[in-house]
Design an enzyme around this catalytic site. Sequence first.
Site, short mmCIF file in Angstrom:
data_model
loop_
_atom_site.label_atom_id
_atom_site.label_comp_id
_atom_site.label_asym_id
_atom_site.label_seq_id
_atom_site.Cartn_x
_atom_site.Cartn_y
_atom_site.Cartn_z
N ASN A 53 -1.90 -7.28 -5.89
CA ASN A 53 -2.62 -8.54 -5.63
C ASN A 53 -2.09 -9.28 -4.41
O ASN A 53 -2.24 -10.49 -4.30
CB ASN A 53 -2.54 -9.43 -6.87
N GLU A 54 -1.51 -8.53 -3.49
CA GLU A 54 -0.90 -9.15 -2.31
C GLU A 54 -1.86 -10.07 -1.55
O GLU A 54 -1.47 -11.16 -1.12
CB GLU A 54 -0.35 -8.08 -1.36
N GLY A 95 4.70 -5.69 -6.39
CA GLY A 95 5.83 -4.75 -6.41
C GLY A 95 6.03 -4.08 -7.76
O GLY A 95 6.52 -2.95 -7.82
N LEU A 100 7.95 -8.49 -5.82
CA LEU A 100 8.99 -8.98 -4.91
C LEU A 100 9.31 -10.44 -5.21
O LEU A 100 8.42 -11.26 -5.41
CB LEU A 100 8.52 -8.84 -3.46
#
Lengths: 281, 281, 281
Positions: free
Chosen positions: B153-154, B131, B86
């Site tokens: 890896n958010e 994303g 994102l």
Amino acid sequence: MMRSKVLSLVARAGSNRMMSTATKLTTVEVNDKTGIATLTMNRPPVNGLNLELLQDLKSSIDEIESNKSRGLILTSSSSTIFSAGLDILEMYKPDKDRIRAFWTQLQDTWLALYGSSVPTAAAINGHSPAGGCLLATSCEYRVMVPNFTIGLNETQLGIVAPQWFMASFLSVLPQRIAERALNQGRMFTTEEALKVGLIDETANNKEEAIEKCVAFIGTFAKVNPLARSLTKQQFRAADLQQLQNGRKEDLEKFLFFVNQPAVQKGLGIYLEGLKKKAKKQ
Amino acid sequence: MMRSKVLSLVARAGSNRMMSTATKLTTVEVNDKTGIATLTMNRPPVNGLNLELLQDLKSSIDEIESNKSRGLILTSSSSTIFSAGLDILEMYKPDKDRIRAFWTQLQDTWLALYGSSVPTAAAINGHSPAGGCLLATSCEYRVMVPNFTIGLNETQLGIVAPQWFMASFLSVLPQRIAERALNQGRMFTTEEALKVGLIDETANNKEEAIEKCVAFIGTFAKVNPLARSLTKQQFRAADLQQLQNGRKEDLEKFLFFVNQPAVQKGLGIYLEGLKKKAKKQ
Amino acid sequence: MMRSKVLSLVARAGSNRMMSTATKLTTVEVNDKTGIATLTMNRPPVNGLNLELLQDLKSSIDEIESNKSRGLILTSSSSTIFSAGLDILEMYKPDKDRIRAFWTQLQDTWLALYGSSVPTAAAINGHSPAGGCLLATSCEYRVMVPNFTIGLNETQLGIVAPQWFMASFLSVLPQRIAERALNQGRMFTTEEALKVGLIDETANNKEEAIEKCVAFIGTFAKVNPLARSLTKQQFRAADLQQLQNGRKEDLEKFLFFVNQPAVQKGLGIYLEGLKKKAKKQ
């Protein structure tokens, strides 16, 4: 439902006394020593699952449930086919009432086998596509003889395996492998099936396969049967409930799909191919 | 929605004729021989998923659905990045209306890709965090070039991957591995990804990766497309339904979270770091 | 609830200063350097999970949640038993009120541990059957010392592990392996447990096991704690919700089952066996 039953005591040289009953298309032999019942499908040539075989399977499972058997081993009287799956003749140009009875019976038979309180194992002594694979994956353990194949190959025939076929498959395989195999209609060789976990062991022949199933059922020797049965049913409750709650919908979905002209045409071509194959042999 | 489209017939020496269309940020090339469409993300430098790229992806997926392509291969025009995920600029000090459109488009694009009736594969020819990993795990098959990394890896960025990112991840990985990796925000090297099953194969370069994706899609050659598509959708129905039923809630949850001062601060620091990095280079 | 607590600062030669608190049956030591809390069960001889130990576990988990510890490591003060599971004396000829409090407390303790926002790991330094295995599988990571056993062996005792024991087990093991092991009441050796994934690592002794748990918790060093905690809870939400929504039903089911004459008889025989064993030693 009226079914002719034969009850007999069989004494074989060098083996344990067996209590045996037979329906037209299945036999049940209870080993006197182990208390384990062997349920044999016997509808030549390929154990095609038609209405009558499914009825007999259900009756035999019920019998094994109620006669205090210590386990159920599912196998085939054929030397090359475990079960070829649903009998295409039940689905091609079907009689309106009979096809409803057929699918409803398939649901009943699966609910009885997948939800059986008794330990279950499949001695897979031949090819096991589609409905044959469904029966095998509904058991708790699978031992398979080499040089055969197993899988849910419905998409190859233009059919969609219903949600509960998928549930049985997923109870055995990781989601990534299960989805891909089902999309591909993939048939696994005995060796491939072992590698992914679709079967648990291989055996050189039917006799050895049954021995290994007996050994698996033996792992429950010290286990409380009621606690075991409730534990198994708790594990399988969501899958069983899903079909039980949606039986009508599942039936209508199947009827709608099978009556599509494209599907009927595909089944016709498939049957034509089988006839030609048979003539050549 | 207005989009400029370029339709052209491309003839390359030694290759098959391709029918190619392009949106601003994606291209679709359908191989005349195989009938397989290659969907290339082309938003330099890192294929950051902003509103426009997500719109173009959705349009291209829809086009591939409707033009009777035999499969979809998702890849990148960059030589080092599949997609960086994102676009942080969509989330940092966001415009009130645009961020709603952005997230809604992300939902739409995922629903189209994860639920696509066409066989899908990702040729992962570069890094694929967050994303980017979502897009890759929404496909049915993944081939990846060495020396890159992939993962959700958010948590490393202080963000929570929503439930449907988790569903895509879980469709590929065992629960124990998926949960831990998501909690850690773990990036897997190509080799590690292969080992746990996050990717299916490796390839030495993009061309070879695409060839392997073509081979995977080829496994459906003898499969009835309608039966295949219904089978896939049945497998993915619960995941798709969960988002479809909870789209508004999912949007509000995201908006609430992203607007937290601590999250905005974190994104700001992250962007500052990117700028410094860019200056040094 | 009144509990005597001892708060002390412990300085050990060659080790980091620890902040330590103790309930009657558990101790919590927070390492000053790592910020990680070690929660030790200390109810000799076998850490039988009775009402009081479960209460103390819950209090200690709550304490670790609120004192900003960077992680929780669960271990045992015994050199041979991690925890022997639910105290049979709580279930045999039970007091009507106490058994309700006991089971409700077990639910609460599990909800707190399985849903903990803090990274959790188990240093399994002894046998870990039934409830001991439940505690271990409710953590995010497991390191186990050799020559011990772990598993949900409820069916061996004639008991049914409730649905949420099953959920913890399934968060770690594939369905096929989990169901079979639970049906069999199978105890895994340390080596077997490693092979199937029931534990993540082995360690030569308790100290090394704790070190490896510390290393696991260290993998979250660069992760945003809030994002991590929300991610974990999202993963575990369905399991937690299922018990939260069905607590009363789960309690009644347990009470009904445990009060069955056959179950009481089984527990009596089991206790008699334990007494004889104790006399011989």
